[in-house]
Write a protein that holds these residues in place. Structure first.
Motif, PDB file in Angstrom:
ATOM      1  N   GLU B  87      35.818  36.477  33.534  1.00 21.47           N
ATOM      2  CA  GLU B  87      36.552  35.962  34.696  1.00 21.47           C
ATOM      3  C   GLU B  87      36.604  37.010  35.798  1.00 21.47           C
ATOM      4  O   GLU B  87      36.412  36.704  36.980  1.00 21.47           O
ATOM      5  N   MET B  88      36.865  38.253  35.409  1.00 20.68           N
ATOM      6  CA  MET B  88      36.964  39.315  36.418  1.00 20.68           C
ATOM      7  C   MET B  88      35.602  39.667  36.993  1.00 20.68           C
ATOM      8  O   MET B  88      35.476  40.062  38.141  1.00 20.68           O
ATOM      9  N   ILE B  90      33.407  37.435  37.570  1.00 21.95           N
ATOM     10  CA  ILE B  90      33.211  36.387  38.578  1.00 21.95           C
ATOM     11  C   ILE B  90      34.038  36.690  39.820  1.00 21.95           C
ATOM     12  O   ILE B  90      33.542  36.633  40.940  1.00 21.95           O
ATOM     13  N   ALA B  91      35.315  37.064  39.608  1.00 21.66           N
ATOM     14  CA  ALA B  91      36.200  37.286  40.754  1.00 21.66           C
ATOM     15  C   ALA B  91      35.723  38.444  41.622  1.00 21.66           C
ATOM     16  O   ALA B  91      35.904  38.440  42.832  1.00 21.66           O
ATOM     17  N   SER B  92      35.102  39.454  40.988  1.00 24.38           N
ATOM     18  CA  SER B  92      34.689  40.624  41.759  1.00 24.38           C
ATOM     19  C   SER B  92      33.259  40.481  42.258  1.00 24.38           C
ATOM     20  O   SER B  92      32.809  41.289  43.069  1.00 24.38           O
ATOM     21  N   GLN B 138      44.321  40.799  32.002  1.00 19.80           N
ATOM     22  CA  GLN B 138      43.501  40.482  33.162  1.00 19.80           C
ATOM     23  C   GLN B 138      43.668  41.545  34.253  1.00 19.80           C
ATOM     24  O   GLN B 138      42.684  41.994  34.851  1.00 19.80           O
ATOM     25  N   LEU B 238      43.693  42.182  44.459  1.00 22.80           N
ATOM     26  CA  LEU B 238      42.876  41.248  45.238  1.00 22.80           C
ATOM     27  C   LEU B 238      42.069  40.329  44.322  1.00 22.80           C
ATOM     28  O   LEU B 238      41.965  39.126  44.560  1.00 22.80           O
ATOM     29  N   TYR B 239      41.509  40.875  43.266  1.00 20.10           N
ATOM     30  CA  TYR B 239      40.681  40.063  42.366  1.00 20.10           C
ATOM     31  C   TYR B 239      41.518  39.031  41.617  1.00 20.10           C
ATOM     32  O   TYR B 239      41.119  37.887  41.481  1.00 20.10           O
ATOM     33  N   THR B 240      42.663  39.487  41.099  1.00 25.46           N
ATOM     34  CA  THR B 240      43.455  38.558  40.287  1.00 25.46           C
ATOM     35  C   THR B 240      44.364  37.696  41.147  1.00 25.46           C
ATOM     36  O   THR B 240      44.875  36.689  40.677  1.00 25.46           O
ATOM     37  N   ARG B 241      44.614  38.096  42.401  1.00 21.64           N
ATOM     38  CA  ARG B 241      45.606  37.449  43.274  1.00 21.64           C
ATOM     39  C   ARG B 241      46.965  37.436  42.584  1.00 21.64           C
ATOM     40  O   ARG B 241      47.752  36.528  42.762  1.00 21.64           O
ATOM     41  N   ARG B 341      48.308  33.747  43.941  1.00 22.84           N
ATOM     42  CA  ARG B 341      48.327  32.469  43.255  1.00 22.84           C
ATOM     43  C   ARG B 341      49.770  32.207  42.855  1.00 22.84           C
ATOM     44  O   ARG B 341      50.513  33.126  42.522  1.00 22.84           O
ATOM     45  N   PRO B 345      46.744  31.190  37.077  1.00 26.65           N
ATOM     46  CA  PRO B 345      46.106  30.031  36.474  1.00 26.65           C
ATOM     47  C   PRO B 345      46.440  29.955  34.987  1.00 26.65           C
ATOM     48  O   PRO B 345      46.527  28.882  34.416  1.00 26.65           O
ATOM     49  N   SER B 346      46.667  31.113  34.403  1.00 29.88           N
ATOM     50  CA  SER B 346      46.883  31.106  32.962  1.00 29.88           C
ATOM     51  C   SER B 346      48.359  31.222  32.598  1.00 29.88           C
ATOM     52  O   SER B 346      48.700  31.095  31.442  1.00 29.88           O
TER      53      SER B 346
END
Lengths: 187, 406
Positions: B87-88, B90-92, B138, B238-241, B341, B345-346
């Motif tokens: 996931e990280m 993808i986010a980065s 995360q 920034l990546y995880t918001r 967020r 999400p989780s």
């Protein structure tokens, strides 16, 4: 003669700047397009996961035939909508999210299902998939922001307008149902 | 937004250059002392540094991982950790999935290696995997991936090599000096009495430099390291918001007192928190590789409404009174423009997520498996762990006495 010594290096310098700026614009546009493609990869992952989920849930949820069918149908619709344009696709994905939320809400009533190892593993995969979709959209928007900054800021905006770089479109969630991420809660 | 941090490394470059200058000064002095030629000393210092850099560039990550006792794991070993890393990734926007390693250690820590984003690895301790929930994990992984993405790993490796070269050269030089003094008389003694006073001054400056060089280099190294930690925190938010994830993970890390067994002074800056910190010590002084955890948590918590670099900058200056994020990284970013967020999400899944007991069980099973232990489930509910060098064909359950085939 002296004019030549000044003008020629200046032109060369300008040319180098032009090439570098142009290349970085192309790099950013490609990055943006790649980020867009990544979203589809993650959506496909979601579509692939759902049959497994429905299959596992079916054994335990005798009385939820309609809910399960709704999920399967929404999933098939979403799969068909791939590549039909952003609007239609996000509408279909929104439907799917809604159907998933309804399914996950009724899981509450089936403690056996919640204890199933297979289902627990699927639950982790589903959580991760929802995150991946969110993060790939987020990264797409970050890429669009970078690209747009580059196309609008001086001096790269001159080269961008000369060579026809258009603004990138941000991804915005269009369907109300899609705006609420499905509650992946099995508590 | 991402690249700017990478490209605007002016401060970092100044610091690395300062370290290089210390190395060259040291080489210069060594040359004058032992070879009667400053050039020879400079060349020796440069060759030494070059060889160490080559080794670090091509072998650095595998050396680091093996020194830390890290084992590579695959998706089947721990799906949740793997998912979070992906996931990280993808986010980065990292181009390739980093390798995931686990260190069998009860301490709570993590680090990242890899000379570029195409060849990266993240390693976390088994203790961390047990203690943190999904959101916190995360945050930690995002921080590590930010180190890779911001090229901190590369930078810190280069700086570490400079530091190592300086320390080793200074050590040898001081021993040689001591030795030649013992032998009675300097090798330059034949030079005549004329420049005696000047020579003594040079000698004194040289000795001072040999003593100070390693200390100076170390202080520069630490300053560099602390700065990169803040920036990695900003990127992680920034990546995880979701700065709260990392903040609460850091709090858990701060509460634990275990030191990482396999860490040493050279590898310390690679970890997410200083593996050697003492409890209650204000860790933000000059001799620390990491800023104080309390301060990092406070900054992350005061980010208010947004997760952008600009929000981190505002939070940082409200806590510290000055800025940290390079100007170019702030271009086009206005505070609050990047919303948090609402709930992670989780976070919705938090209750469903395995609790501490189950996480501990998962991790201990993983560690047994990684050590090639076989597990046999006994009907009495016990789980037998059979060591890999167990030779006999059957084994008796110590709990209920049933016989199992191995």
């Amino acid at each position: 003669m002296i004019a030549v010594y000044i003008i020629v290096p200046l032109l060369v310098l300008l040319l180098i700047m032009f090439v570098m700026t142009y290349n970085s614009l192309v790099r950013r546009r490609n990055q943006m397009q790649n980020a867009w493609a990544q979203i589809d990869v993650q959506l496909k992952r979601r579509h692939d996961l759902i049959p497994n989920l429905v299959e596992t849930a079916k054994g335990y949820m005798k009385h939820e035939r309609e809910t399960l069918e709704a999920v399967t149908n929404a999933r098939n619709q979403a799969q068909k909508a791939v590549g039909t344009g952003v609007g239609a696709q996000s509408a279909a994905e929104g439907e799917l999210s809604g159907a998933l939320s309804r399914l996950l809400a009724v899981v509450e009533n089936y403690p056996d299902l919640k204890a199933n190892q297979n289902f627990l593993a699927l639950q982790e995969e589903l959580t991760s998939t929802e995150n991946r979709i969110a993060f790939s959209r987020q990264y797409y928007n970050d890429s669009v922001l970078q690209y747009n900054n580059k196309t609008q800021m001086f001096p790269s905006n001159i080269i961008a307008s000369m060579t026809g770089f258009k603004r990138g479109e941000f991804f915005e969630v269009q369907v109300a149902a899609e705006r609420e991420a499905p509650r992946v809660s099995f508590s | 937004m991402f690249e700017q941090i990478r490209s605007n490394q002016f401060r970092s470059i100044v610091l690395v250059t300062a370290m290089a200058a210390v190395l060259l000064a040291l080489g210069y002095v060594i040359g004058i002392f032992f070879f009667d030629s400053a050039i020879a000393g400079l060349i020796i210092a440069l060759i030494f540094w070059f060889i160490m850099s080559l080794v670090a560039y091509f072998q650095g990550d595998s050396i680091l991982l093996s020194v830390a006792g890290a084992r590579k794991i695959s998706k089947e070993d721990h799906p949740r950790l793997f998912n979070i890393v992906e996931e990280m990734k993808i986010a980065s926007g990292l181009p390739r999935m980093p390798d995931v390693y686990i260190i069998d250690d009860a301490a709570l820590n993590a680090f990242a290696t890899g000379r570029n984003p195409d060849k990266a690895a993240v390693a976390i301790t088994s203790g961390l995997l047990q203690k943190l929930n999904r959101d916190e994990l995360q945050g930690v992984i995002a921080h590590e991936i930010a180190h890779v993405k911001n090229r901190d790993v590369m930078l810190m490796t280069m700086a570490g090599i400079l530091l190592g070269s300086i320390v080793i050269l200074a050590w040898y030089a001081s021993r040689m000096l001591f030795f030649s003094a013992m032998m009675g008389g300097s090798r330059r003694g034949g030079g005549g009495g004329g420049g005696g006073g000047a020579q003594i001054i040079v000698l004194i400056i040289g000795i001072i430099l040999m003593i100070l060089a390693p200390i100076m280099a170390q202080l520069i190294y630490f300053a560099l390291s602390r700065r990169r930690e803040y920036l990695a925190d900003a990127s992680a938010a920034l990546y995880t918001r979701y700065p709260e994830g990392l903040a609460s993970a850091l709090e858990k890390l701060a509460a634990s007192t275990n030191e990482v067994k396999s860490a040493n002074q050279a590898t310390a800056p690679m970890y997410i928190i200083n593996p050697f910190r003492k409890r209650g010590k204000p860790a933000a002084d000059l001799t620390s590789t990491h800023p104080s955890i309390q301060e990092r948590v406070r900054i992350l918590r005061s980010m208010g409404g947004g997760a952008s670099m600009a929000d981190y900058e505002t939070a940082y200056s409200s806590v510290k009174g000055k800025g940290i994020v390079p100007k170019s990284a702030l271009a086009g970013a206005t505070p609050g423009a990047v919303p948090l967020r609402e709930t992670g999400p989780s976070t919705e899944a938090v209750e469903a997520e395995p609790g501490q007991v189950q996480r501990t069980r998962e991790v201990s099973n993983l560690m047994w498996r990684k050590q090639n232990y076989k597990t046999i489930e006994c009907d009495c509910g016990d789980r037998l762990k059979v060591p890999p060098d167990f030779k006999r064909p059957q084994i008796k359950c110590p709990h209920c006495g049933r016989i199992h085939k191995v």
